[in-house]
Structure formats: structure tokens, C-alpha cells
Design a protein around this motif. Structure first.
Motif, PDB file in Angstrom:
ATOM      1  N   HIS A 163       1.090  -0.729  -0.288  1.00  0.00           N
ATOM      2  CA  HIS A 163       0.106  -0.180   0.024  1.00  0.00           C
ATOM      3  C   HIS A 163       1.326   1.086  -0.015  1.00  0.00           C
ATOM      4  O   HIS A 163       0.291   2.576  -0.451  1.00  0.00           O
ATOM      5  CB  HIS A 163      -0.581   0.231   1.027  1.00  0.00           C
ATOM      6  CG  HIS A 163      -2.157  -1.612   1.279  1.00  0.00           C
ATOM      7  ND1 HIS A 163      -1.773  -2.493   1.753  1.00  0.00           N
ATOM      8  CD2 HIS A 163      -3.146  -1.422   0.540  1.00  0.00           C
ATOM      9  CE1 HIS A 163      -3.165  -2.713   1.913  1.00  0.00           C
ATOM     10  NE2 HIS A 163      -3.580  -2.490   0.738  1.00  0.00           N
ATOM     11  N   THR A 164       1.994   1.026   0.021  1.00  0.00           N
ATOM     12  CA  THR A 164       2.987   2.692   0.262  1.00  0.00           C
ATOM     13  C   THR A 164       3.571   2.446  -1.059  1.00  0.00           C
ATOM     14  O   THR A 164       3.859   3.273  -2.069  1.00  0.00           O
ATOM     15  CB  THR A 164       4.077   2.353   1.005  1.00  0.00           C
ATOM     16  OG1 THR A 164       4.856   1.252   1.087  1.00  0.00           O
ATOM     17  CG2 THR A 164       3.747   1.928   2.663  1.00  0.00           C
ATOM     18  N   ARG A 165       3.049   1.312  -2.025  1.00  0.00           N
ATOM     19  CA  ARG A 165       4.563   1.654  -3.258  1.00  0.00           C
ATOM     20  C   ARG A 165       3.135   2.450  -5.002  1.00  0.00           C
ATOM     21  O   ARG A 165       2.254   2.672  -4.404  1.00  0.00           O
ATOM     22  CB  ARG A 165       4.157   0.307  -4.241  1.00  0.00           C
ATOM     23  CG  ARG A 165       5.395  -0.889  -3.203  1.00  0.00           C
ATOM     24  CD  ARG A 165       5.386  -2.045  -4.639  1.00  0.00           C
ATOM     25  NE  ARG A 165       5.559  -3.189  -3.331  1.00  0.00           N
ATOM     26  CZ  ARG A 165       5.260  -4.443  -3.524  1.00  0.00           C
ATOM     27  NH1 ARG A 165       3.860  -3.641  -4.673  1.00  0.00           N
ATOM     28  NH2 ARG A 165       5.293  -5.728  -3.363  1.00  0.00           N
ATOM     29  N   ILE A 166       3.584   3.098  -5.700  1.00  0.00           N
ATOM     30  CA  ILE A 166       3.179   4.046  -6.700  1.00  0.00           C
ATOM     31  C   ILE A 166       2.766   3.220  -7.309  1.00  0.00           C
ATOM     32  O   ILE A 166       1.420   3.556  -7.415  1.00  0.00           O
ATOM     33  CB  ILE A 166       4.362   4.742  -6.710  1.00  0.00           C
ATOM     34  CG1 ILE A 166       3.976   6.238  -5.536  1.00  0.00           C
ATOM     35  CG2 ILE A 166       3.526   5.728  -7.989  1.00  0.00           C
ATOM     36  CD1 ILE A 166       5.193   7.892  -6.317  1.00  0.00           C
ATOM     37  N   PHE A 167       3.318   1.983  -7.732  1.00  0.00           N
ATOM     38  CA  PHE A 167       3.069   1.043  -9.338  1.00  0.00           C
ATOM     39  C   PHE A 167       2.587  -0.692  -7.827  1.00  0.00           C
ATOM     40  O   PHE A 167       3.324  -0.861  -7.426  1.00  0.00           O
ATOM     41  CB  PHE A 167       3.837   0.755 -10.047  1.00  0.00           C
ATOM     42  CG  PHE A 167       3.348  -0.854 -10.733  1.00  0.00           C
ATOM     43  CD1 PHE A 167       2.362  -0.291 -11.474  1.00  0.00           C
ATOM     44  CD2 PHE A 167       4.069  -1.584 -11.105  1.00  0.00           C
ATOM     45  CE1 PHE A 167       1.980  -1.220 -12.642  1.00  0.00           C
ATOM     46  CE2 PHE A 167       3.294  -2.382 -11.481  1.00  0.00           C
ATOM     47  CZ  PHE A 167       3.105  -2.842 -12.096  1.00  0.00           C
ATOM     48  N   PRO A 168       1.239  -0.707  -8.204  1.00  0.00           N
ATOM     49  CA  PRO A 168       0.380  -0.147  -9.060  1.00  0.00           C
ATOM     50  C   PRO A 168      -0.337   1.004  -8.143  1.00  0.00           C
ATOM     51  O   PRO A 168      -1.410   1.384  -8.401  1.00  0.00           O
ATOM     52  CB  PRO A 168      -0.483  -1.284  -9.557  1.00  0.00           C
ATOM     53  CG  PRO A 168       0.268  -2.058  -8.142  1.00  0.00           C
ATOM     54  CD  PRO A 168       0.675  -2.027  -8.129  1.00  0.00           C
ATOM     55  N   TRP A 169      -0.443   0.388  -6.496  1.00  0.00           N
ATOM     56  CA  TRP A 169      -1.646   1.366  -5.913  1.00  0.00           C
ATOM     57  C   TRP A 169      -1.669   2.267  -5.265  1.00  0.00           C
ATOM     58  O   TRP A 169      -3.476   2.681  -5.754  1.00  0.00           O
ATOM     59  CB  TRP A 169      -0.981   0.715  -4.147  1.00  0.00           C
ATOM     60  CG  TRP A 169      -2.279   0.231  -3.059  1.00  0.00           C
ATOM     61  CD1 TRP A 169      -2.285   1.763  -2.354  1.00  0.00           C
ATOM     62  CD2 TRP A 169      -3.628  -0.311  -3.517  1.00  0.00           C
ATOM     63  NE1 TRP A 169      -3.332   1.592  -1.866  1.00  0.00           N
ATOM     64  CE2 TRP A 169      -4.291   0.684  -1.659  1.00  0.00           C
ATOM     65  CE3 TRP A 169      -4.287  -1.021  -3.872  1.00  0.00           C
ATOM     66  CZ2 TRP A 169      -5.371   0.462  -1.990  1.00  0.00           C
ATOM     67  CZ3 TRP A 169      -5.394  -0.941  -3.511  1.00  0.00           C
ATOM     68  CH2 TRP A 169      -5.944  -0.340  -2.652  1.00  0.00           C
ATOM     69  N   ALA A 226       8.757  13.053  -9.882  1.00  0.00           N
ATOM     70  CA  ALA A 226       8.907  11.830  -9.134  1.00  0.00           C
ATOM     71  C   ALA A 226       8.886  12.401  -7.673  1.00  0.00           C
ATOM     72  O   ALA A 226       8.493  13.787  -7.177  1.00  0.00           O
ATOM     73  CB  ALA A 226      10.507  12.273  -8.550  1.00  0.00           C
ATOM     74  N   PRO A 227       8.558  11.228  -6.867  1.00  0.00           N
ATOM     75  CA  PRO A 227       8.548  10.161  -7.076  1.00  0.00           C
ATOM     76  C   PRO A 227       7.676   9.551  -7.930  1.00  0.00           C
ATOM     77  O   PRO A 227       6.899   8.517  -9.085  1.00  0.00           O
ATOM     78  CB  PRO A 227       8.540   9.192  -6.687  1.00  0.00           C
ATOM     79  CG  PRO A 227       7.263   9.918  -5.373  1.00  0.00           C
ATOM     80  CD  PRO A 227       7.420  11.889  -5.484  1.00  0.00           C
ATOM     81  N   TRP A 228       6.544  10.471  -8.754  1.00  0.00           N
ATOM     82  CA  TRP A 228       4.993  10.172  -9.598  1.00  0.00           C
ATOM     83  C   TRP A 228       5.983   9.707 -10.732  1.00  0.00           C
ATOM     84  O   TRP A 228       7.131  10.917 -11.904  1.00  0.00           O
ATOM     85  CB  TRP A 228       4.662  10.798 -10.221  1.00  0.00           C
ATOM     86  CG  TRP A 228       3.413  10.580  -8.297  1.00  0.00           C
ATOM     87  CD1 TRP A 228       3.991  11.615  -7.622  1.00  0.00           C
ATOM     88  CD2 TRP A 228       2.837  10.097  -7.651  1.00  0.00           C
ATOM     89  NE1 TRP A 228       3.352  11.449  -6.505  1.00  0.00           N
ATOM     90  CE2 TRP A 228       2.186  10.312  -6.718  1.00  0.00           C
ATOM     91  CE3 TRP A 228       1.680   9.130  -8.383  1.00  0.00           C
ATOM     92  CZ2 TRP A 228       1.515   9.681  -6.092  1.00  0.00           C
ATOM     93  CZ3 TRP A 228       0.882   8.861  -7.606  1.00  0.00           C
ATOM     94  CH2 TRP A 228       0.438   8.803  -6.458  1.00  0.00           C
ATOM     95  N   THR A 229       5.655   8.541 -12.210  1.00  0.00           N
ATOM     96  CA  THR A 229       6.071   8.965 -13.127  1.00  0.00           C
ATOM     97  C   THR A 229       5.669   7.980 -14.055  1.00  0.00           C
ATOM     98  O   THR A 229       4.660   7.235 -13.860  1.00  0.00           O
ATOM     99  CB  THR A 229       7.540   7.725 -13.166  1.00  0.00           C
ATOM    100  OG1 THR A 229       7.080   6.240 -13.174  1.00  0.00           O
ATOM    101  CG2 THR A 229       9.062   7.854 -12.145  1.00  0.00           C
ATOM    102  N   VAL A 230       5.605   8.631 -15.529  1.00  0.00           N
ATOM    103  CA  VAL A 230       4.121   8.646 -16.505  1.00  0.00           C
ATOM    104  C   VAL A 230       5.065   6.768 -17.256  1.00  0.00           C
ATOM    105  O   VAL A 230       4.030   5.861 -16.886  1.00  0.00           O
ATOM    106  CB  VAL A 230       5.467   9.097 -18.208  1.00  0.00           C
ATOM    107  CG1 VAL A 230       4.564   8.324 -19.127  1.00  0.00           C
ATOM    108  CG2 VAL A 230       4.265  10.853 -17.660  1.00  0.00           C
TER     109      VAL A 230
END
Lengths: 347, 133
Positions: free
Chosen positions: A188-194, B111-115
Motif C-alpha cells: 500500500h505504500t508503493r506507487i505502482f500499482p497501488w 518524481a516519485p510519480w513517473t509516466v
């Protein structure tokens, strides 16, 4: 008011409403002919699924919302609580065995899911509000000696109800959920994919426009995916037919605390503290293949919180373990309650 | 033009705003709100006018920002396609345009958001626009 002129009013709807209206009414339960009914909700189940969900629909006005639930059997109540993005259908294969075992089985659809009313604004949803919705139903039905079966968001809401209404609750069953303030899992802390999946604008696009969670999300979280696709997936997708009806699928993820400033942080902190001192008999059941709420982390933590609990019992299942192991889960709950009966309610 | 580009308010005569996507909580992750404030100069313009962008397909979209008492502006956002007043929208084109807008947004947030992570998420959930050229 019933919309009899609605062309979507199916024969199944008419039959179900007739059955509900002619069935003995529970005290204070609101039948569908007495309140406002959205026929759309009752008529969307495909014919192939209606035989698998033969239960009379009942409706109650809870906390200002129209809640759908089923209420089958006689005996001490077992309340089956679902989470995101499912509805009572998740428990379809557990209702009959529990009724046969002499239990009264009540399965509410969370407001925003299933056949219940679906608010269209994010601000209509909050964790405490959903707990209050459940509390309202339990009080309207005047239920006591309740066995609560909690899954996913049915955990934080159901357990909050139990901790704030202990006199009404007899026992707990806990499955693939959590009850503490920090992120439930590293996932739940990860950007991908959550975090990406429910981020601003991306959540409404992916989970709303493209029903990522109600469709593929559940599919990926069962073990027997082929059987699920053939027999159940449509039941979850058809009750959330349009983007606006899928609002809660991206709102619930946003209520998972990721840091101490999160909206629900204090509520989860309270819940963990209350549970740690609870002596309610408890049963822990977990999916052996659950990768998100993995048993080694989550079932074990519940066992530490409730050291007197029975289990954890591991069954075949990912997060939606009821899809793969409903009969076994029903047997585990039934035998757990039988032992409580035999021991005068003591574990 | 290959990128989503902010533009000045176009001539809206003979056009209508066709609802496309809504977000009630644009500051769920604060950097998303910051991106829109920065991109459309919202600290100065406030509610005075929508923001507009031009997409690679040639479409024009209006960003209507929404405020709520007690919370930093904007709290919400609605995206509308600017289309000919009496013409229906092309749903597939709209979907691809929205995907372009989301990619532009994530790229602008940084960052940390990426396409790349957005694309991976879209592919995981089989969003048709992720397979578009």
C-alpha cells in the motif's frame, strides 16, 4: 416509489419484490415496497446469476441511506460483512450452510456497493460514517449475540461497530483485513500499482471509467480465475454498471492511512487499542495465497492482538478467499459457533 | 503538436462543455494540487476562469476548478471536452485524450510519480489507451 413504468423492471425484480413483501418481516426491517426503490439495482443481475442469489431483498434506511441486505434463517445472528469492491454475493455459498446449521444469516451491502444506495460524491463516504451505517442496521434489527464475519473494509467497519457496541456482539471472525493505523502492507505504500491506481483523476479514470478494481482487480485476487470469470465476475461488475456507481472503489483506498496525518489514523489507533483488550471469542481465517494481506504478516498480527483467538486457519484463497473456499469457511465458522454453544459461550 | 499544452481561453461560440471526468479530492496527494496551481496560476486567478489545454489529437479541454470552505483551493476538478454544441462526443477519442492528459499531469508532477509507472498501471488493468500509438 416503485417505477412500474420502467422498462428495465424485470420479471425477476417483480418476483423478488413479491417474495420480500410476502415474507415474514423482521421487526423494523423496511421492505422494498415501503420505501424508495431504485429498480435499476434489482434488475441488473444477469439471468445466469439470479439462481445463485435467490434471497429476498430487504431494505433499511440507515444513517440517511438506503441499505440492501438479506436476512435468512432463524437462530442467533451471523452478520457477513464484505469490503471493496464486492457485495453480499461474495457470501452466496456460505449463507445456506450457515442457515442449515441453525443460524440467522444477515448480509448487508455496504452503502456504495451491491444493491444499496450509491452516493455520487466522495465526501459522502468516511470510515466512521460506514461504521455508523452498520450500527444503524444492527440497532434497527435489534440484533444481539451477533457473530460478525469481517472481510476487507468489513474489518475496520465491523470491528469498530463491535468495539463500540460490545453488548450486542458475541464473537468475531476475521478474514483478510487489518485493524491498525500504519499502512496495512508494504504494497500500500508503493506507487505502482497501488497509489497510482487511486491517485487524483487517475482513480476516477481507471477505477471509474475502466472499472479496474470491480473487474480485473477482483479477478487477479482469486485463485481459480477461470471459474471466477465464468461464474461470478459478472455479479460484481453488473451492480456497478457506470463510472459514478463505482465511486467507492477508489474512495476506500484513499482511507488507508499512510502516515500519522491520515484522516483515519486516530480511528485505527483506537481500534487497535480496543481490540487488544477485547475478550470476545474470535476466529481467524486467511487465504493461503493472499499476497497483499499475507497470512504471515496479517493473520499473525491479529493473533497477537487477540491471543485467545482460534486459528489462523489457512484455506485456499487470495484476498477474496470466499470465492475459492466458501464451503470450508462456512464449516469453520459453524464448528466454531457450535463449540461456543457447547462451552456456554466461552472460547 | 505531440504534447498536451495549456492554452488561453478559446472562442466558445457554438461550443458546449461536455463532461469527461471529475475529481472530488485533488489534494489527496498534495503534489497533484500543487501541479494544477502552478500550471494554471491558480493562486492569482482563483475561480475567475477555467484552465484550458490542447491535446495531441487536436481536442480542447476545460478544467473547472472547485473550492470547498476550509480547504486550500482547488479541492476538486472537473474536466470537460470542448465540442461542437450539437455534436455527440467520440468516446474512444475522449478516452485517449484523457489518458494523454493524465500522462501530462504525472509528467508535470514529477518524481516519485513517473509516466512509466502510470503506463504500467494502465497496462496491468488493460486500459485500451495504453496500447494506442
Amino acid at each position: 416509489m416503485l417505477k412500474y413504468g420502467d422498462s428495465s423492471l424485470s420479471l425477476w425484480s417483480v418476483r423478488s419484490i413479491f417474495v420480500a413483501a410476502s415474507a415474514p418481516m423482521r421487526e423494523q426491517a423496511v421492505g422494498p415496497v415501503e420505501g424508495t426503490v431504485t429498480i435499476q439495482s434489482d434488475s441488473v443481475l444477469p439471468a445466469t446469476l439470479r439462481d445463485r442469489w435467490p434471497y429476498a431483498p430487504r431494505y433499511a434506511n440507515v444513517n440517511g441511506w438506503r441499505m440492501h441486505y438479506v436476512d435468512e434463517g432463524e437462530g442467533e445472528p451471523v452478520v457477513l460483512l464484505h469490503g471493496n469492491p464486492t457485495w453480499g454475493f461474495l457470501y452466496r455459498d456460505m449463507i445456506a450452510p450457515l442457515v442449515s446449521a441453525g443460524r440467522r444469516v444477515i448480509v448487508p451491502d455496504m452503502i456504495g456497493f451491491g444493491l444499496s444506495e450509491k452516493p455520487t460524491r466522495e465526501q459522502a463516504h468516511c470510515l466512521d460514517g460506514h461504521t455508523a451505517n452498520l450500527t444503524a442496521l444492527m440497532r434497527q434489527l435489534d440484533l444481539t449475540r451477533i457473530t460478525l464475519v469481517c472481510h476487507d473494509w468489513g474489518g475496520p467497519t465491523g470491528l469498530s461497530f463491535a468495539m463500540s457496541n460490545p453488548a450486542r456482539v458475541r464473537a468475531l471472525t476475521i478474514m483478510s483485513t487489518w485493524a491498525w493505523p500504519m499502512p496495512p502492507a508494504e504494497f500500500h505504500t508503493r506507487i505502482f500499482p497501488w497509489r497510482m491506481m487511486h491517485a487524483p483523476l487517475i482513480g476516477p479514470y481507471l477505477l471509474g471509467n475502466h472499472r479496474a478494481l470491480a473487474g480485473r482487480g477482483v479477478y487477479l485476487s482469486v485463485v481459480d480465475r477461470e471459474r471466477f470469470a465464468d461464474t461470478a465476475q459478472a455479479a460484481y461488475e453488473t451492480v456497478l454498471p457506470d463510472p459514478a456507481t463505482r465511486l467507492l472503489t477508489w474512495v476506500w483506498p484513499r482511507w488507508i492511512p499512510l502516515d500519522e496525518n491520515a484522516r483515519a489514523f486516530e480511528r485505527f489507533k483506537w481500534l487497535e487499542q480496543e481490540l487488544s483488550s477485547s475478550k470476545l471469542p474470535a476466529l481467524i481465517i486467511w487465504g493461503r495465497e493472499d499476497e497483499v494481506f499475507d497470512a504471515a504478516t496479517f493473520a499473525s498480527r491479529f493473533k497477537r492482538l487477540l491471543p485467545h483467538a482460534e486459528g489462523p486457519h489457512l484455506v485456499t484463497g487470495r484476498h477474496f478467499l470466499q470465492e475459492d473456499s466458501a464451503p470450508e469457511i462456512a464449516r469453520l465458522i459453524g464448528s466454531f459457533l457450535d463449540r461456543l454453544d457447547a462451552n456456554g459461550g466461552k472460547q | 503538436m505531440t504534447e498536451v499544452t495549456p492554452i488561453k481561453m478559446p472562442n466558445l461560440e457554438g461550443k458546449r462543455l461536455s463532461f469527461a471526468l471529475a475529481e472530488d479530492r485533488v489534494a489527496h496527494y498534495p503534489e497533484f494540487r500543487d501541479f494544477f496551481v502552478r500550471t494554471f496560476d491558480l493562486d492569482r486567478k482563483g475561480l475567475s476562469e477555467p484552465g484550458f489545454v490542447h491535446t495531441p489529437s487536436g481536442g480542447v479541454y476545460a478544467f473547472i476548478f472547485i473550492g470547498r470552505s476550509g480547504a486550500p483551493f482547488p479541492t476538486g476538478l472537473e474536466i470537460y471536452a470542448v465540442v461542437d454544441a450539437l455534436e455527440p462526443i467520440d468516446g474512444d477519442l475522449l478516452d485517449r485524450d484523457l489518458w494523454s492528459i493524465l500522462r501530462w499531469m504525472i509528467g508535470g508532477i514529477g518524481a516519485p510519480w513517473t509516466v512509466e509507472d502510470l503506463d504500467r498501471t494502465g497496462r496491468l488493468y488493460r486500459v485500451p489507451a495504453t496500447s494506442s500509438p
